[in-house]
Design a protein around this motif. Sequence first.
Motif, short mmCIF file in Angstrom:
data_model
loop_
_atom_site.label_atom_id
_atom_site.label_comp_id
_atom_site.label_asym_id
_atom_site.label_seq_id
_atom_site.Cartn_x
_atom_site.Cartn_y
_atom_site.Cartn_z
N PHE A 157 76.22 55.01 -15.52
CA PHE A 157 75.31 56.42 -15.34
C PHE A 157 75.03 56.83 -16.89
CE2 PHE A 157 77.97 56.16 -11.67
CZ PHE A 157 77.29 56.42 -10.88
N ARG A 158 74.79 55.81 -17.70
CA ARG A 158 74.58 56.14 -19.29
C ARG A 158 73.13 55.31 -19.38
NH1 ARG A 158 77.87 53.21 -23.80
NH2 ARG A 158 77.26 54.44 -25.62
N SER A 203 71.49 60.87 -13.87
CA SER A 203 71.88 59.78 -13.05
C SER A 203 72.63 60.06 -12.02
CB SER A 203 72.61 58.60 -14.22
OG SER A 203 71.71 58.50 -15.32
N PHE A 204 73.46 61.07 -12.50
CA PHE A 204 74.49 61.33 -11.10
C PHE A 204 73.74 62.09 -9.97
CE2 PHE A 204 78.38 62.56 -13.92
CZ PHE A 204 78.81 61.36 -13.95
N GLU A 209 71.37 62.10 -4.74
CA GLU A 209 70.22 62.24 -3.79
C GLU A 209 70.10 61.20 -2.69
OE1 GLU A 209 66.30 62.14 -2.05
OE2 GLU A 209 67.31 60.82 -3.65
N ARG A 210 70.12 59.96 -3.28
CA ARG A 210 70.19 58.90 -2.14
C ARG A 210 71.14 58.73 -1.20
NH1 ARG A 210 66.03 56.98 -0.95
NH2 ARG A 210 65.74 59.15 -1.00
N VAL A 211 72.47 59.19 -1.60
CA VAL A 211 73.50 59.27 -0.51
C VAL A 211 73.22 60.60 0.33
CG1 VAL A 211 75.93 60.17 -0.49
CG2 VAL A 211 75.41 58.77 -2.42
N CYS A 237 66.69 61.27 -11.79
CA CYS A 237 66.02 61.97 -11.30
C CYS A 237 65.19 62.74 -12.48
CB CYS A 237 67.03 63.13 -10.60
SG CYS A 237 67.77 64.22 -11.74
N PRO A 238 64.23 63.48 -12.26
CA PRO A 238 63.21 64.00 -13.09
C PRO A 238 64.19 65.21 -13.67
CG PRO A 238 62.58 64.82 -11.06
CD PRO A 238 63.56 63.72 -10.66
#
Length: 258
Positions: A157-158, A203-204, A209-211, A237-238
């Motif tokens: 997530f980096r 990134s989180f 959101e996909r989950v 995400c934006p």
Amino acid sequence: MPRFALLVEYHGAPFAGWQRQNDQPSVQGAIEAALAKLEPGEHTIAAAGRTDAGVHAKGQVAHCDLTKDWDPFRLSEALNYHLKPHPVAILNCARVGDDWHARFDATQRRYLFRLISRRAPLTSEAGQMWRVNHVLDAAAMQAGADQLIGAHDFTTFRSSICQAKSPEKTLDVLTVSEIQRPDGVEYQFDVQARSFLHNQVRSFVGTLERVGAGAWRPDDVGAALAAKDRAACGPVCPPQGLYLAEVTYPDDPFAAKA
């Protein structure tokens, strides 16, 4: 030279981020230019966090050194006058010790991300939230978020351009709240840690959101974390919707002014 702590709010849309840049507008540059109107010369301020382009703040903290021992209230008023028409406001100002540092003295940073599920485009809140047009499962997103809590290697997530020396961080809080609105459903992600990696929060949220959409299972988040591989991350995400909400210090410099 007297040192002052500044509590700063801004709308990130017009800026290339917090950090001063030679050829693009920045929040740091706007505040430093305002300071130069009060005390001619070059000014360099330091902030608790360097937000990216398009990211907002409700509780950014910075410090500056000045020649004159300003009354803090008058300093905040003067800065707000000279910051016009930029969407930047000094919410509070306090005199601090000469060795106080907005970044290095911070013990906790809190980010808020706002995501809305609705069919219609955003108008009055455009640029303030990320909009999707499908239904999300908040409970599933929270189940995925729970797997990120604690001390981990967050390489997945980096950002690939992250300059942090280590990918290891401790995530203290990641909660997902669902708010029913007349125009749709808003989801708020409350994320807290001492410090963050570049693009970590986005990134989180992009992964969660996909989950929520059903494309990932909650356990897939734990598997992505364990992979320690940026390629295992979901979409980033934006920036719209991300806010630096609060910075915590052992002694709140603004407590006496609250």
